[in-house]
Design a protein around this motif. Structure first.
Motif, PDB file in Angstrom:
ATOM      1  N   ASN A  72       0.838  -1.214   0.000  1.00  0.00           N
ATOM      2  CA  ASN A  72       0.000   0.000   0.000  1.00  0.00           C
ATOM      3  C   ASN A  72       0.865   1.253   0.000  1.00  0.00           C
ATOM      4  N   ILE A 112      -0.497   4.567  -1.344  1.00  0.00           N
ATOM      5  CA  ILE A 112      -1.522   5.223  -0.512  1.00  0.00           C
ATOM      6  C   ILE A 112      -0.863   5.936   0.658  1.00  0.00           C
ATOM      7  N   ARG A 164     -11.133  13.609  -0.735  1.00  0.00           N
ATOM      8  CA  ARG A 164     -10.934  12.274  -1.303  1.00  0.00           C
ATOM      9  C   ARG A 164     -12.234  11.754  -1.899  1.00  0.00           C
ATOM     10  N   ASP A 165     -12.101  10.736  -2.744  1.00  0.00           N
ATOM     11  CA  ASP A 165     -13.253  10.049  -3.314  1.00  0.00           C
ATOM     12  C   ASP A 165     -13.469   8.784  -2.484  1.00  0.00           C
ATOM     13  N   THR A 211     -14.916   6.168  -3.049  1.00  0.00           N
ATOM     14  CA  THR A 211     -14.826   4.887  -3.766  1.00  0.00           C
ATOM     15  C   THR A 211     -13.371   4.403  -3.867  1.00  0.00           C
ATOM     16  N   GLU A 212     -12.432   5.240  -3.437  1.00  0.00           N
ATOM     17  CA  GLU A 212     -11.016   4.827  -3.380  1.00  0.00           C
ATOM     18  C   GLU A 212     -10.680   4.472  -1.930  1.00  0.00           C
ATOM     19  N   PRO A 213      -9.790   3.488  -1.703  1.00  0.00           N
ATOM     20  CA  PRO A 213      -9.417   3.164  -0.318  1.00  0.00           C
ATOM     21  C   PRO A 213      -8.825   4.382   0.402  1.00  0.00           C
ATOM     22  N   LYS A 242     -21.849   3.245  -6.970  1.00  0.00           N
ATOM     23  CA  LYS A 242     -20.459   2.987  -6.540  1.00  0.00           C
ATOM     24  C   LYS A 242     -20.220   3.598  -5.160  1.00  0.00           C
ATOM     25  N   ASN A 265     -15.382   0.439   1.620  1.00  0.00           N
ATOM     26  CA  ASN A 265     -14.120   1.072   2.021  1.00  0.00           C
ATOM     27  C   ASN A 265     -14.209   1.626   3.441  1.00  0.00           C
TER      28      ASN A 265
END
Ligand SMILES: O=C(O)[C@H]1O[C@H](OP(=O)(O)OP(=O)(O)OC[C@H]2O[C@@H](n3ccc(=O)[nH]c3=O)[C@H](O)[C@@H]2O)[C@H](O)[C@@H](O)[C@@H]1O
Length: 266
Positions: A66, A69, A126-127, A129-131, A160, A168
């Protein structure tokens, strides 16, 4: 012993008892076999350091897997504070007379405030749908447009947000042991056949209609919340919000109460 406690709890929350238990036993056994092979004379060696190193290795591999990230988040927060600092230095040189000559006094308090504010509270756009990797105690999962006009605008993104986004946030809650609240909706009842709806009512929902991205999306989100609660012991809260309205609401929001009011005043 202490490091085993800290590392073990963190890894177990993220990967589960069975996987971490297997890594622990295998690396403990492997470590003992290897040390027995390399030991000279007939010493007897006792200890669980092989198992602990196995856990440390898993933690390192998680960090490497990761890496983008972790590094993006770190670079983002450090970068934004650094930029604010540079802007403040620039502002002070432009506004405080004699700073360059050493006769003016810099405003140190503002620099300190920029640093402390950034470490106390940093907004991370942040979105969902992203971790997301952050350390938190509580999660309020409010993401998703709630007005029919807005959620129908990009229905795939809406579903989504509700499905991947909720996964998430639950994954995050599982990793850090946080309590999580989901804002759900009265639309989980669909076109209800019972009035008023009580919590135990299961609803009457169209799975393929234009509102389904929201209705069914929130229903899956609720299912996920309960599954993570049952399977992973996550502490959950769900609020099924009905028609809300109030100050600073968009006049073209599209929900019934504001629609009536807008039509009356227009
Ligand atoms: O498919 C499976 O067999 C497994 O799926 C999930 O496990 P996992 O996919 O490892 O993911 P979780 O730890 O539950 O996290 C869900 C999501 O949250 C995200 N996440 C996790 C942790 C975090 O800090 N932030 C974050 O965004 C992850 O990227 C992941 O996509 C379930 O938790 C397991 O019970 C199940 O066995």
């Amino acid at each position: 012993m202490l490091s085993l406690l800290f590392i073990g709890i963190r890894l177990e929350q993220q990967f589960g008892f069975v996987r971490i238990g297997a890594i622990y036993l295998l690396s403990g056994f492997g470590g003992s076999v290897l040390s027995a092979l390399f030991l000279r004379n007939s010493y007897i060696s006792v200890g669980a350091s092989g198992a602990l190193f196995g856990l440390l290795g898993s933690m390192l591999s998680e960090l490497l897997m990761n890496w983008t990230i972790y590094s993006n988040k770190a670079i983002h927060s450090v970068g934004s504070v650094a930029l604010k600092m540079v802007e403040e230095v620039h502002r002070q040189f432009n506004t405080i007379l004699g700073l360059m000559e050493g006769t003016g006094k810099p405003d140190y308090a503002t620099y300190v405030k920029i640093c402390t504010d950034a470490s106390i509270n940093e907004m991370i756009p942040r979105d969902v749908t992203e971790p997301l990797l952050v350390e938190v105690d509580q999660i309020y999962h409010l993401a998703c447009p709630a007005s029919p006009i807005f959620y129908k605008h990009n229905s795939v993104k809406t579903i989504k947000t509700n499905v991947i986004g909720t996964l998430n946030m639950l994954g995050l809650a599982k990793r850090v042991g946080a309590r999580i609240l989901l804002t759900s909706t009265s639309e989980v009842y669909g076109d209800p056949l019972e009035h008023p709806q009580i919590e135990a009512y299961w609803g009457n929902v169209n799975p393929i209609g234009v509102r389904s991205c929201y209705d069914e999306g929130k229903r899956v989100a609720e299912t996920l919340m309960f599954d993570y609660h049952r399977q992973h012991g996550i502490e959950i809260r769900i609020a099924r919000i009905f028609n809300t309205y109030g100050p600073r609401m968009n006049i073209d929001d599209g929900r019934v109460v504001s629609n009536f009011i807008a039509q009356a005043v227009r």
